[in-house]
Design an enzyme around this catalytic site. Structure first.
Site, PDB file in Angstrom:
ATOM      1  N   ASP A   9      -8.393   9.558   0.081  1.00 14.24           N
ATOM      2  CA  ASP A   9      -7.564   8.367  -0.046  1.00 14.24           C
ATOM      3  C   ASP A   9      -8.006   7.700  -1.357  1.00 14.24           C
ATOM      4  O   ASP A   9      -9.112   7.963  -1.839  1.00 14.24           O
ATOM      5  CB  ASP A   9      -7.805   7.446   1.153  1.00 14.24           C
ATOM      6  CG  ASP A   9      -7.108   6.120   1.004  1.00 14.24           C
ATOM      7  OD1 ASP A   9      -5.917   6.118   0.654  1.00 14.24           O
ATOM      8  OD2 ASP A   9      -7.748   5.070   1.211  1.00 14.24           O
ATOM      9  N   ASP A  11      -7.199   3.933  -2.631  1.00 16.21           N
ATOM     10  CA  ASP A  11      -7.591   2.520  -2.535  1.00 16.21           C
ATOM     11  C   ASP A  11      -8.649   2.354  -1.439  1.00 16.21           C
ATOM     12  O   ASP A  11      -8.376   2.622  -0.271  1.00 16.21           O
ATOM     13  CB  ASP A  11      -6.366   1.656  -2.181  1.00 16.21           C
ATOM     14  CG  ASP A  11      -5.298   1.688  -3.276  1.00 16.21           C
ATOM     15  OD1 ASP A  11      -5.663   1.745  -4.456  1.00 16.21           O
ATOM     16  OD2 ASP A  11      -4.101   1.658  -2.933  1.00 16.21           O
ATOM     17  N   GLY A  46      -4.526  -0.059   3.768  1.00 15.42           N
ATOM     18  CA  GLY A  46      -3.973   1.286   3.963  1.00 15.42           C
ATOM     19  C   GLY A  46      -2.525   1.336   4.409  1.00 15.42           C
ATOM     20  O   GLY A  46      -1.951   2.403   4.591  1.00 15.42           O
ATOM     21  N   ARG A  49       3.724  -0.812   1.537  1.00 14.83           N
ATOM     22  CA  ARG A  49       4.183  -2.102   1.003  1.00 14.83           C
ATOM     23  C   ARG A  49       5.123  -2.805   1.991  1.00 14.83           C
ATOM     24  O   ARG A  49       4.978  -3.984   2.284  1.00 14.83           O
ATOM     25  CB  ARG A  49       4.890  -1.868  -0.332  1.00 14.83           C
ATOM     26  CG  ARG A  49       5.069  -3.113  -1.138  1.00 14.83           C
ATOM     27  CD  ARG A  49       5.776  -2.816  -2.451  1.00 14.83           C
ATOM     28  NE  ARG A  49       5.140  -1.746  -3.205  1.00 14.83           N
ATOM     29  CZ  ARG A  49       5.683  -1.126  -4.238  1.00 14.83           C
ATOM     30  NH1 ARG A  49       6.885  -1.493  -4.653  1.00 14.83           N
ATOM     31  NH2 ARG A  49       5.064  -0.148  -4.865  1.00 14.83           N
ATOM     32  N   SER A 114       0.067   4.489  -1.789  1.00 16.82           N
ATOM     33  CA  SER A 114       0.554   3.613  -2.856  1.00 16.82           C
ATOM     34  C   SER A 114       1.547   4.293  -3.798  1.00 16.82           C
ATOM     35  O   SER A 114       1.342   5.416  -4.239  1.00 16.82           O
ATOM     36  CB  SER A 114      -0.632   3.101  -3.667  1.00 16.82           C
ATOM     37  OG  SER A 114      -0.166   2.371  -4.785  1.00 16.82           O
ATOM     38  N   ARG A 115       2.580   3.552  -4.133  1.00 18.85           N
ATOM     39  CA  ARG A 115       3.534   4.026  -5.145  1.00 18.85           C
ATOM     40  C   ARG A 115       2.982   3.788  -6.548  1.00 18.85           C
ATOM     41  O   ARG A 115       3.585   4.191  -7.527  1.00 18.85           O
ATOM     42  CB  ARG A 115       4.872   3.314  -4.971  1.00 18.85           C
ATOM     43  CG  ARG A 115       5.495   3.692  -3.656  1.00 18.85           C
ATOM     44  CD  ARG A 115       6.865   3.122  -3.452  1.00 18.85           C
ATOM     45  NE  ARG A 115       7.439   3.743  -2.268  1.00 18.85           N
ATOM     46  CZ  ARG A 115       8.724   3.903  -2.049  1.00 18.85           C
ATOM     47  NH1 ARG A 115       9.588   3.479  -2.934  1.00 18.85           N
ATOM     48  NH2 ARG A 115       9.143   4.477  -0.965  1.00 18.85           N
ATOM     49  N   ASN A 116       1.850   3.104  -6.622  1.00 21.09           N
ATOM     50  CA  ASN A 116       1.194   2.860  -7.909  1.00 21.09           C
ATOM     51  C   ASN A 116      -0.004   3.795  -8.124  1.00 21.09           C
ATOM     52  O   ASN A 116      -0.776   3.603  -9.066  1.00 21.09           O
ATOM     53  CB  ASN A 116       0.713   1.407  -7.992  1.00 21.09           C
ATOM     54  CG  ASN A 116       1.870   0.423  -8.036  1.00 21.09           C
ATOM     55  OD1 ASN A 116       2.632   0.408  -8.993  1.00 21.09           O
ATOM     56  ND2 ASN A 116       2.032  -0.360  -6.986  1.00 21.09           N
ATOM     57  N   ASP A 168     -10.573   4.891   4.279  1.00 22.76           N
ATOM     58  CA  ASP A 168     -11.221   3.617   4.607  1.00 22.76           C
ATOM     59  C   ASP A 168     -10.375   2.763   5.556  1.00 22.76           C
ATOM     60  O   ASP A 168     -10.791   1.660   5.904  1.00 22.76           O
ATOM     61  CB  ASP A 168     -11.472   2.801   3.331  1.00 22.76           C
ATOM     62  CG  ASP A 168     -10.175   2.293   2.737  1.00 22.76           C
ATOM     63  OD1 ASP A 168      -9.247   3.121   2.561  1.00 22.76           O
ATOM     64  OD2 ASP A 168     -10.057   1.088   2.473  1.00 22.76           O
TER      65      ASP A 168
HETATM   66  C1  BG6 Z   1      -2.518   1.584   0.070  1.00 19.88           C
HETATM   67  C2  BG6 Z   1      -3.231   0.231   0.086  1.00 19.88           C
HETATM   68  O1  BG6 Z   1      -3.295   2.520  -0.582  1.00 19.88           O
HETATM   69  O2  BG6 Z   1      -1.260   1.458  -0.602  1.00 19.88           O
HETATM   70  C3  BG6 Z   1      -2.326  -0.833   0.702  1.00 19.88           C
HETATM   71  O3  BG6 Z   1      -4.421   0.355   0.844  1.00 19.88           O
HETATM   72  C4  BG6 Z   1      -0.989  -0.863  -0.036  1.00 19.88           C
HETATM   73  O4  BG6 Z   1      -2.962  -2.073   0.650  1.00 19.88           O
HETATM   74  C5  BG6 Z   1      -0.363   0.527  -0.014  1.00 19.88           C
HETATM   75  O5  BG6 Z   1      -0.097  -1.782   0.585  1.00 19.88           O
HETATM   76  C6  BG6 Z   1       0.970   0.584  -0.769  1.00 19.88           C
HETATM   77  O6  BG6 Z   1       0.738   0.301  -2.108  1.00 19.88           O
HETATM   78  P1  BG6 Z   1       1.868   0.037  -3.199  1.00 19.88           P
HETATM   79  O7  BG6 Z   1       1.112   0.117  -4.506  1.00 19.88           O
HETATM   80  O8  BG6 Z   1       2.871   1.147  -3.061  1.00 19.88           O
HETATM   81  O9  BG6 Z   1       2.446  -1.295  -2.922  1.00 19.88           O
HETATM   82 MG    MG Z   2      -7.422   3.125   1.560  1.00 18.77          MG
END
Ligand code: BG6
Ligand code: MG
Length: 215
Positions: A9, A11, A46, A49, A114-116, A168
């Site tokens: 993972d 984040d 985790g 969004r 995450s999309r980021n 996590d």
């Molecule tokens: C997860 C984070 O990795 O990604 C979350 O732990 C977050 O907190 C999720 O909401 C989605 O992230 P993003 O960047 O697509 O908004």
């Molecule tokens: Mg995580």
């Protein structure tokens, strides 16, 4: 079955973006008059969004357009913060662990909700260390569904039972177990104690113990 791949993972395992996520949600919530706090933020670890926004809204239903506006607003603030991210922002022990995995000739991947994720990985300059990267764009159903991890195993060309996942978040451990993978929790037992094995932090992870226990 012996482990052939370690799926990380992002984040909370490789880097700590939780504070950035928190500050961005808090700013959006304050501007929009929504009730939010650091305490409530703990439930968002985790989680995707959209699901995060649903938790903040606490049952209040909004039209799709409005949901999208609030998610975009938060994401704009989050992306602003990501611009400050550098190679210094790896969690202690993370890089050493990824290198150890590679030295053992195990496959490596990131599987992040995450999309980021790709922006974060490129800021950390660790993209080359992984055989594949799955992110919030890769599958429809977010964690705790097993889909993201199953998709990652397929891309790595290994069986789910041959994968160990480092996570996590409660939702991430649920997803790894649902995928029939060896689930390694990183953090307090209250959060990830339902994993097959738990370490307090990334710096405490012992690859030998994972490989032995999963065998
Ligand atoms: C997860 C984070 O990795 O990604 C979350 O732990 C977050 O907190 C999720 O909401 C989605 O992230 P993003 O960047 O697509 O908004
Ligand atoms: Mg995580």
């Amino acid at each position: 079955m012996s482990i052939k791949a370690i799926i990380f993972d992002l984040d909370g395992v490789i880097t700590d973006t939780a504070e950035f996520h928190y500050q961005s949600w808090q700013r959006m919530a304050d501007e929009e008059g929504l009730d939010f706090s650091r305490e409530k933020n703990e439930q968002l670890r985790g989680v995707s969004r959209r699901r995060s926004l649903e938790i903040i809204l606490d049952g209040q239903e909004l039209p799709e357009e409005e949901m999208q506006r609030l998610m975009d607003k938060k994401n704009g603030y989050y992306q602003e913060k990501l611009k400050q991210m550098t190679t210094e922002d790896m969690l202690p022990g993370a890089e050493e662990l990824i290198l150890e995995v590679k030295n053992r000739n195990l496959k490596t991947a990131v599987a992040s909700a995450s999309r980021n994720a790709r922006t974060v990985i490129s800021a950390l300059e660790i993209g080359d260390l992984f055989d594949t990267i799955s992110d919030g764009h890769s599958v429809e159903n977010p964690k705790p569904a097993p889909d993201l991890f199953l998709h990652t195993a397929e891309k790595l060309n290994v069986e789910p039972e041959e994968c160990a996942v480092l996570e996590d978040a409660e939702a991430g451990i649920d997803a790894a177990l649902a995928a029939d993978m060896f689930a390694v929790g990183i953090g307090p037992a209250e959060r990830v104690g339902h994993g097959d094995l738990v370490f307090a932090s990334t710096a405490d992870v012992k690859l030998d113990v994972i490989l032995e226990e999963a065998d």
